[in-house]
Structures are given as C-alpha cells and as structure tokens.
Design an enzyme around this catalytic site. Structure first.
Site, PDB file in Angstrom:
ATOM      1  N   SER A  44      11.790  -3.951   6.820  1.00  0.00           N
ATOM      2  CA  SER A  44      12.787  -3.122   7.444  1.00  0.00           C
ATOM      3  C   SER A  44      13.267  -2.203   6.532  1.00  0.00           C
ATOM      4  O   SER A  44      14.802  -2.071   6.766  1.00  0.00           O
ATOM      5  CB  SER A  44      13.913  -3.936   8.272  1.00  0.00           C
ATOM      6  OG  SER A  44      13.261  -4.965   9.071  1.00  0.00           O
ATOM      7  N   ASN A  53       3.045   1.704   5.345  1.00  0.00           N
ATOM      8  CA  ASN A  53       2.262   0.766   5.728  1.00  0.00           C
ATOM      9  C   ASN A  53       1.816   1.248   7.352  1.00  0.00           C
ATOM     10  O   ASN A  53       2.858   0.637   8.146  1.00  0.00           O
ATOM     11  CB  ASN A  53       2.463  -0.841   5.483  1.00  0.00           C
ATOM     12  CG  ASN A  53       1.489  -1.627   6.345  1.00  0.00           C
ATOM     13  OD1 ASN A  53       0.447  -1.415   6.872  1.00  0.00           O
ATOM     14  ND2 ASN A  53       1.993  -3.017   6.399  1.00  0.00           N
ATOM     15  N   TRP A  54       0.789   1.781   7.671  1.00  0.00           N
ATOM     16  CA  TRP A  54       0.685   2.339   8.953  1.00  0.00           C
ATOM     17  C   TRP A  54       0.320   1.197  10.182  1.00  0.00           C
ATOM     18  O   TRP A  54       0.605   1.373  11.429  1.00  0.00           O
ATOM     19  CB  TRP A  54      -0.286   3.543   9.258  1.00  0.00           C
ATOM     20  CG  TRP A  54      -0.060   4.551   8.429  1.00  0.00           C
ATOM     21  CD1 TRP A  54       0.686   4.772   7.428  1.00  0.00           C
ATOM     22  CD2 TRP A  54      -0.773   6.081   8.865  1.00  0.00           C
ATOM     23  NE1 TRP A  54       0.637   5.927   7.302  1.00  0.00           N
ATOM     24  CE2 TRP A  54      -0.315   6.730   7.850  1.00  0.00           C
ATOM     25  CE3 TRP A  54      -1.435   6.479   9.890  1.00  0.00           C
ATOM     26  CZ2 TRP A  54      -0.609   8.061   7.746  1.00  0.00           C
ATOM     27  CZ3 TRP A  54      -1.922   7.566   9.765  1.00  0.00           C
ATOM     28  CH2 TRP A  54      -1.625   8.415   8.823  1.00  0.00           C
ATOM     29  N   LYS A  55      -0.098   0.056   9.581  1.00  0.00           N
ATOM     30  CA  LYS A  55      -0.630  -1.067  10.649  1.00  0.00           C
ATOM     31  C   LYS A  55      -1.656  -0.474  11.577  1.00  0.00           C
ATOM     32  O   LYS A  55      -2.394   0.474  11.307  1.00  0.00           O
ATOM     33  CB  LYS A  55       0.444  -1.804  11.032  1.00  0.00           C
ATOM     34  CG  LYS A  55       1.574  -2.152  10.061  1.00  0.00           C
ATOM     35  CD  LYS A  55       2.912  -3.043  10.656  1.00  0.00           C
ATOM     36  CE  LYS A  55       3.576  -3.328   9.161  1.00  0.00           C
ATOM     37  NZ  LYS A  55       4.689  -4.476   9.512  1.00  0.00           N
ATOM     38  N   HIS A  90      -0.976  -9.019   3.076  1.00  0.00           N
ATOM     39  CA  HIS A  90       0.216  -8.530   3.667  1.00  0.00           C
ATOM     40  C   HIS A  90       0.443 -10.005   4.702  1.00  0.00           C
ATOM     41  O   HIS A  90      -0.540 -10.708   5.003  1.00  0.00           O
ATOM     42  CB  HIS A  90      -0.280  -7.519   4.792  1.00  0.00           C
ATOM     43  CG  HIS A  90       1.213  -7.195   5.306  1.00  0.00           C
ATOM     44  ND1 HIS A  90       1.615  -7.666   6.682  1.00  0.00           N
ATOM     45  CD2 HIS A  90       2.353  -6.338   5.122  1.00  0.00           C
ATOM     46  CE1 HIS A  90       2.626  -7.089   7.048  1.00  0.00           C
ATOM     47  NE2 HIS A  90       2.942  -6.125   5.940  1.00  0.00           N
ATOM     48  N   GLY A 115       7.132  -0.176   6.880  1.00  0.00           N
ATOM     49  CA  GLY A 115       6.315  -0.199   8.133  1.00  0.00           C
ATOM     50  C   GLY A 115       6.811   0.909   9.170  1.00  0.00           C
ATOM     51  O   GLY A 115       6.495   1.865   9.158  1.00  0.00           O
ATOM     52  N   GLY A 116       7.607   0.177   9.905  1.00  0.00           N
ATOM     53  CA  GLY A 116       8.150   1.081  11.348  1.00  0.00           C
ATOM     54  C   GLY A 116       8.675   2.493  10.964  1.00  0.00           C
ATOM     55  O   GLY A 116       8.296   3.528  11.352  1.00  0.00           O
ATOM     56  N   GLU A 153       1.096 -10.190   7.662  1.00  0.00           N
ATOM     57  CA  GLU A 153       0.383 -10.294   9.019  1.00  0.00           C
ATOM     58  C   GLU A 153      -1.098 -10.898   8.982  1.00  0.00           C
ATOM     59  O   GLU A 153      -1.402 -11.457   9.994  1.00  0.00           O
ATOM     60  CB  GLU A 153       0.406  -9.070   9.750  1.00  0.00           C
ATOM     61  CG  GLU A 153       2.050  -8.672  10.058  1.00  0.00           C
ATOM     62  CD  GLU A 153       2.535  -7.369  10.237  1.00  0.00           C
ATOM     63  OE1 GLU A 153       1.529  -6.434  10.049  1.00  0.00           O
ATOM     64  OE2 GLU A 153       3.655  -7.009  10.299  1.00  0.00           O
ATOM     65  N   GLU A 187       7.847  -9.057   0.147  1.00  0.00           N
ATOM     66  CA  GLU A 187       7.939  -8.746   1.507  1.00  0.00           C
ATOM     67  C   GLU A 187       8.506 -10.036   2.097  1.00  0.00           C
ATOM     68  O   GLU A 187       7.790 -10.769   2.540  1.00  0.00           O
ATOM     69  CB  GLU A 187       6.979  -8.165   2.423  1.00  0.00           C
ATOM     70  CG  GLU A 187       6.532  -6.907   2.030  1.00  0.00           C
ATOM     71  CD  GLU A 187       5.960  -6.141   3.020  1.00  0.00           C
ATOM     72  OE1 GLU A 187       6.406  -5.086   3.372  1.00  0.00           O
ATOM     73  OE2 GLU A 187       4.919  -6.616   3.498  1.00  0.00           O
ATOM     74  N   GLY A 199       9.685  -5.998  10.402  1.00  0.00           N
ATOM     75  CA  GLY A 199       9.640  -5.611  11.662  1.00  0.00           C
ATOM     76  C   GLY A 199      10.828  -6.132  12.384  1.00  0.00           C
ATOM     77  O   GLY A 199      10.888  -5.947  13.711  1.00  0.00           O
TER      78      GLY A 199
HETATM   79  P1  PGA Z   1       8.619  -2.864   8.501  1.00  0.00           P
HETATM   80  O1  PGA Z   1       7.479  -3.469   7.940  1.00  0.00           O
HETATM   81  O2  PGA Z   1       9.079  -1.993   7.442  1.00  0.00           O
HETATM   82  O3  PGA Z   1       8.572  -2.336   9.805  1.00  0.00           O
HETATM   83  O4  PGA Z   1       9.678  -4.048   8.365  1.00  0.00           O
HETATM   84  C1  PGA Z   1       7.082  -3.732   6.436  1.00  0.00           C
HETATM   85  C2  PGA Z   1       5.638  -4.073   6.229  1.00  0.00           C
HETATM   86  O5  PGA Z   1       5.165  -4.909   6.900  1.00  0.00           O
HETATM   87  O6  PGA Z   1       4.893  -3.832   5.308  1.00  0.00           O
END
Ligand code: PGA
Length: 259
Positions: free
Chosen positions: A214, A9-11, A96, A235-236, A98, A168, A174
């Site tokens: 994470s 997930n590049w965001k 998601h 994500g990260g 966010e 999630e 994050g």
């Molecule tokens: P993260 O993000 O791996 O940076 O915790 C995961 C996500 O939001 O899908």
C-alpha cells in the site's frame, strides 16, 4: 551508500498495447531518475514491447514478476531466467506473497528461483513478509528469518550483494493499510542483521531492503525518511502514469533523516 530503488509491480495488468501507452506517458513525465533506480515489471506478454519502447539505454530498469528455475525443458507454461535475460530483463521478483499464497511457491522453490536468477545475471528481488496471523501471534521475525535463510541458503558474496530484499507484510498488500514507518523499520533492521549473519557485515550493509504494501505517492516520503528503507515495491499506485511519476519524483527528492 545504497542506491534507492523504486519498483512498480504491475501484477496481471495491461496488455502489450496498454503497456506501451503507459511507458510512453511515464517516460514523457519522468525524463531523469537522478540518484535513484526505477524498475518496471510488466507481465511476461508485455516485456518485449516495453523493452522496445524504453530503448536499450533507458534509465528505467526492466524486470519480470516470476521465473522458473530450469533454463529449458518440458515445463509447460513456465518461463526461464534465460528467456527473461534474452528479452532484456535486468531483474526479477521472486517469492511474492501472491505467488506463495495462490500458486504454491514454497521456500525451497524461491531458493531455486533466486539461484536461477543469479546464474542468468538477473538481480533477484526476494519478497518476504508475515501474515496478520503471524504478526498477531508474535511470529513475524521467525517467519521472515525462515524465508530469508531458505531463499538465500548457500549464496556467498558477491552474489548475495546482487540480491534485493522486499519486505512486504501480507496484511498491507492491496489493503490501503500500509505498515507505519515504526512498524517497518524494526523488521528492516532484523532483515539486515540476518543478511549480515548469512554473508558478513559488509554484505549486510550493501544489500538493499525495500518496503512494499500500500505504498502511494502520498506515503512514500514517510518511508524514505528512514535510512533503513532503501526504496519501495509498489503495486496499485504504479499502474497509472501520473501517480507513479509523482511517486518517483517524491522519492528522488526524499533523503533519510533518521536511522
Ligand atoms: P500494493 O502491492 O502496493 O498494491 O499494496 C504491493 C505488492 O504486492 O508488491
């Protein structure tokens, strides 16, 4: 047997040219995803460039991070599933945390988005998860069942089988504080029971349930020892080609050893 699925997930990261450089390096390092699926979700602005760089026969799947539920019309700033399909997307994230927390995506919207994705032949990945407050007050199951029942309402088989769920926990996203396997597995089991209630036990067995929050190349194997966990939404740790390539290699080599 469910094929495991690792999704980056590049965001809101990478311009189109940065995305192309990333994909060139990733595909140099990972030439074969044997036995698993790997998905990339660049921002809308980089989808075309990434599709061109991957080529039509790539083993990497292309997805988007969101969609609007109408196909066309007066919806300034929105992107439809039809547009994503036309760009060569194969899947799309829906709901998601966010989006839910910062952009007002409610359960009723995630439902319309899941339906729109299915209508366009895009695989939806419906994201669900509890906040720390929900968990501390014993509401994890209630919150996630509400998100699932609302997001998947009225979707019969076989369409339901095309849906992937991403569990999630909001507190793990994050933060560097991933859920432990012992925390994640019971929630995955509860999600699978809920899917079985919605679509029958065969469908319950076929739907993939990913963990997200994470996940890194260092802890991915801890999750994949469980046959309840069908992959990860990352994500990260998906933004740098070598760390994501390592994560993919670890996932390819990981096989479930516990139920
Ligand atoms: P993260 O993000 O791996 O940076 O915790 C995961 C996500 O939001 O899908």
């Amino acid at each position: 047997m469910r094929t495991r699925f690792i999704v980056g997930n590049w965001k809101m990261n990478k311009t189109a040219s940065e995305a192309v450089a990333f994909v060139r390096e990733l595909t140099r390092q990972v030439t074969d995803c044997s036995g698993i699926q790997v998905g990339l979700t660049p921002p809308f602005t980089a989808l075309h460039a990434v599709r061109e760089t991957l080529g039509p026969a790539s083993t990497f799947l292309l997805g988007a991070q969101n969609l609007y539920w109408e196909d066309t019309g007066a919806f300034t700033g929105e992107i439809s599933g039809a547009m994503l399909k036309d760009l060569g997307c194969q899947f799309v994230l829906v709901g998601h945390s966010e989006r839910r927390q910062q952009f007002g995506d409610q359960d009723a919207w995630t439902h319309k988005k899941v339906l729109a994705a299915i209508r366009q032949g895009l695989q939806p990945i419906l994201c669900v998860g509890e906040t720390l407050q929900d968990r501390d007050s014993g509401q994890t199951d209630v919150v996630i069942q509400r998100q699932l029942r609302a997001g998947l309402a009225g979707i019969g088989t076989p369409a339901l089988e095309a849906v992937t769920i991403a569990y999630e926990p909001v507190w793990a996203i994050g933060t560097g504080r991933a859920a432990s396997t012992e925390q994640a597995v019971p929630v995955h089991r509860m999600i699978r029971r809920t899917i079985s209630e919605l679509g029958g036990s065969d469908t319950g067995r076929r739907v993939r349930i990913l963990y997200g929050g994470s996940v890194t190349q260092k802890n991915i194997a801890d999750f994949l020892v469980s046959e309840e966990i069908d992959g990860a939404l990352v994500g990260g740790a998906c933004l740098e080609p070598t760390s994501f390539a390592t994560l993919i290699q670890v996932a390819i080599g990981s096989h479930p050893t516990t139920a």
